[in-house]
Design a protein around this motif. Structure first.
Motif, PDB file in Angstrom:
ATOM      1  N   ALA A  33      62.096  -5.971 -41.284  1.00  0.00           N
ATOM      2  CA  ALA A  33      62.013  -7.110 -42.204  1.00  0.00           C
ATOM      3  C   ALA A  33      61.746  -8.395 -41.430  1.00  0.00           C
ATOM      4  O   ALA A  33      60.914  -9.216 -41.832  1.00  0.00           O
ATOM      5  CB  ALA A  33      63.302  -7.235 -43.009  1.00  0.00           C
ATOM      6  N   GLU A  34      62.416  -8.551 -40.306  1.00  0.00           N
ATOM      7  CA  GLU A  34      62.213  -9.744 -39.482  1.00  0.00           C
ATOM      8  C   GLU A  34      60.797  -9.770 -38.907  1.00  0.00           C
ATOM      9  O   GLU A  34      60.119 -10.792 -38.930  1.00  0.00           O
ATOM     10  CB  GLU A  34      63.240  -9.751 -38.342  1.00  0.00           C
ATOM     11  N   ARG A  35      60.347  -8.610 -38.434  1.00  0.00           N
ATOM     12  CA  ARG A  35      58.993  -8.534 -37.873  1.00  0.00           C
ATOM     13  C   ARG A  35      57.946  -8.801 -38.952  1.00  0.00           C
ATOM     14  O   ARG A  35      56.961  -9.499 -38.709  1.00  0.00           O
ATOM     15  CB  ARG A  35      58.775  -7.158 -37.251  1.00  0.00           C
ATOM     16  N   TYR A  36      58.149  -8.254 -40.153  1.00  0.00           N
ATOM     17  CA  TYR A  36      57.205  -8.457 -41.237  1.00  0.00           C
ATOM     18  C   TYR A  36      57.120  -9.933 -41.615  1.00  0.00           C
ATOM     19  O   TYR A  36      56.044 -10.458 -41.867  1.00  0.00           O
ATOM     20  CB  TYR A  36      57.619  -7.615 -42.456  1.00  0.00           C
ATOM     21  N   LEU A  37      58.266 -10.598 -41.615  1.00  0.00           N
ATOM     22  CA  LEU A  37      58.299 -12.031 -41.914  1.00  0.00           C
ATOM     23  C   LEU A  37      57.519 -12.823 -40.863  1.00  0.00           C
ATOM     24  O   LEU A  37      56.736 -13.714 -41.191  1.00  0.00           O
ATOM     25  CB  LEU A  37      59.752 -12.507 -41.966  1.00  0.00           C
ATOM     26  N   ARG A  38      57.719 -12.471 -39.585  1.00  0.00           N
ATOM     27  CA  ARG A  38      56.976 -13.149 -38.512  1.00  0.00           C
ATOM     28  C   ARG A  38      55.476 -12.887 -38.636  1.00  0.00           C
ATOM     29  O   ARG A  38      54.656 -13.779 -38.415  1.00  0.00           O
ATOM     30  CB  ARG A  38      57.470 -12.687 -37.141  1.00  0.00           C
ATOM     31  N   LEU A  39      55.117 -11.644 -38.999  1.00  0.00           N
ATOM     32  CA  LEU A  39      53.699 -11.322 -39.168  1.00  0.00           C
ATOM     33  C   LEU A  39      53.087 -12.100 -40.329  1.00  0.00           C
ATOM     34  O   LEU A  39      51.937 -12.523 -40.257  1.00  0.00           O
ATOM     35  CB  LEU A  39      53.520  -9.817 -39.384  1.00  0.00           C
ATOM     36  N   ARG A  54      53.967 -15.060 -41.292  1.00  0.00           N
ATOM     37  CA  ARG A  54      53.760 -16.428 -40.810  1.00  0.00           C
ATOM     38  C   ARG A  54      52.525 -16.498 -39.915  1.00  0.00           C
ATOM     39  O   ARG A  54      51.752 -17.447 -39.969  1.00  0.00           O
ATOM     40  CB  ARG A  54      54.999 -16.905 -40.054  1.00  0.00           C
ATOM     41  N   ARG A  55      52.368 -15.473 -39.065  1.00  0.00           N
ATOM     42  CA  ARG A  55      51.200 -15.434 -38.192  1.00  0.00           C
ATOM     43  C   ARG A  55      49.914 -15.313 -39.001  1.00  0.00           C
ATOM     44  O   ARG A  55      48.894 -15.934 -38.681  1.00  0.00           O
ATOM     45  CB  ARG A  55      51.312 -14.244 -37.237  1.00  0.00           C
ATOM     46  N   LEU A  56      49.974 -14.503 -40.054  1.00  0.00           N
ATOM     47  CA  LEU A  56      48.813 -14.305 -40.912  1.00  0.00           C
ATOM     48  C   LEU A  56      48.387 -15.618 -41.559  1.00  0.00           C
ATOM     49  O   LEU A  56      47.193 -15.892 -41.696  1.00  0.00           O
ATOM     50  CB  LEU A  56      49.138 -13.269 -41.993  1.00  0.00           C
ATOM     51  N   ALA A  57      49.359 -16.436 -41.925  1.00  0.00           N
ATOM     52  CA  ALA A  57      49.050 -17.716 -42.562  1.00  0.00           C
ATOM     53  C   ALA A  57      48.308 -18.655 -41.622  1.00  0.00           C
ATOM     54  O   ALA A  57      47.591 -19.550 -42.073  1.00  0.00           O
ATOM     55  CB  ALA A  57      50.338 -18.375 -43.054  1.00  0.00           C
ATOM     56  N   ARG A  58      48.476 -18.457 -40.316  1.00  0.00           N
ATOM     57  CA  ARG A  58      47.821 -19.339 -39.348  1.00  0.00           C
ATOM     58  C   ARG A  58      46.463 -18.822 -38.883  1.00  0.00           C
ATOM     59  O   ARG A  58      45.781 -19.499 -38.126  1.00  0.00           O
ATOM     60  CB  ARG A  58      48.731 -19.530 -38.124  1.00  0.00           C
TER      61      ARG A  58
END
Length: 147
Positions: free
Chosen positions: A26-32, A34-38
């Motif tokens: 879940a934490e990794r998916y959240l970070r991904l 955020r990365r996708l948004a950039r």
């Protein structure tokens, strides 16, 4: 001395909200996300991030299918007659209607859409239809009846 701030929710208190995701996933998916948004649309980096997100969701689908198969097996082996409630998940997960503000035309009042979105996600994450399909498939081999 008492504090007016609400207590922070501990990690283990949120375990039930994760569904089939582990806390690390879940934490990794959240970070991904955020990365996708950039990233820039159509870029190679975006495709890499999307592939990593798909891999996590693939594991979630496998876990859900595995749970449904195991639960169906246990139910049909133990019980000769299994009843499945006919739930209207489409109606349960429908979007809330917007509430127009009578004082300001063209504006809308709060209608709880964010809370409803969380409920919708939780309902759809359970995979009730897939459980019913697994039950009917297992019942053919065990002789159980599912009306």
């Amino acid at each position: 001395m008492s504090s007016t701030k609400p207590p922070r929710q501990a990690e283990q208190d949120r375990q039930g909200d994760l569904g089939y995701l582990t806390p690390d996933e879940a934490e990794r998916y959240l970070r991904l996300q955020r990365r996708l948004a950039r990233t820039t649309k159509g870029s190679k980096r975006r495709k890499t991030v999307m592939a990593a997100m798909r891999q996590i969701m693939r594991r979630v689908r496998w876990r859900r299918a595995d749970f449904n198969a195991q639960a169906a097996h246990r139910l049909t082996r133990r019980d000769g007659h299994v009843v499945v409630e006919d739930l209207n998940t489409e109606g349960m997960t429908a979007a809330v209607k917007p509430k127009p503000d009578p004082d300001r035309p063209g504006r809308f009042l709060r209608n709880g859409a964010a809370a409803k979105a969380g409920l919708n996600k939780a309902i759809l994450d359970k995979g009730w239809y897939d459980l019913e399909v697994a039950l009917r498939a297992k019942a053919r081999y065990t002789g159980s009846t599912i009306p």
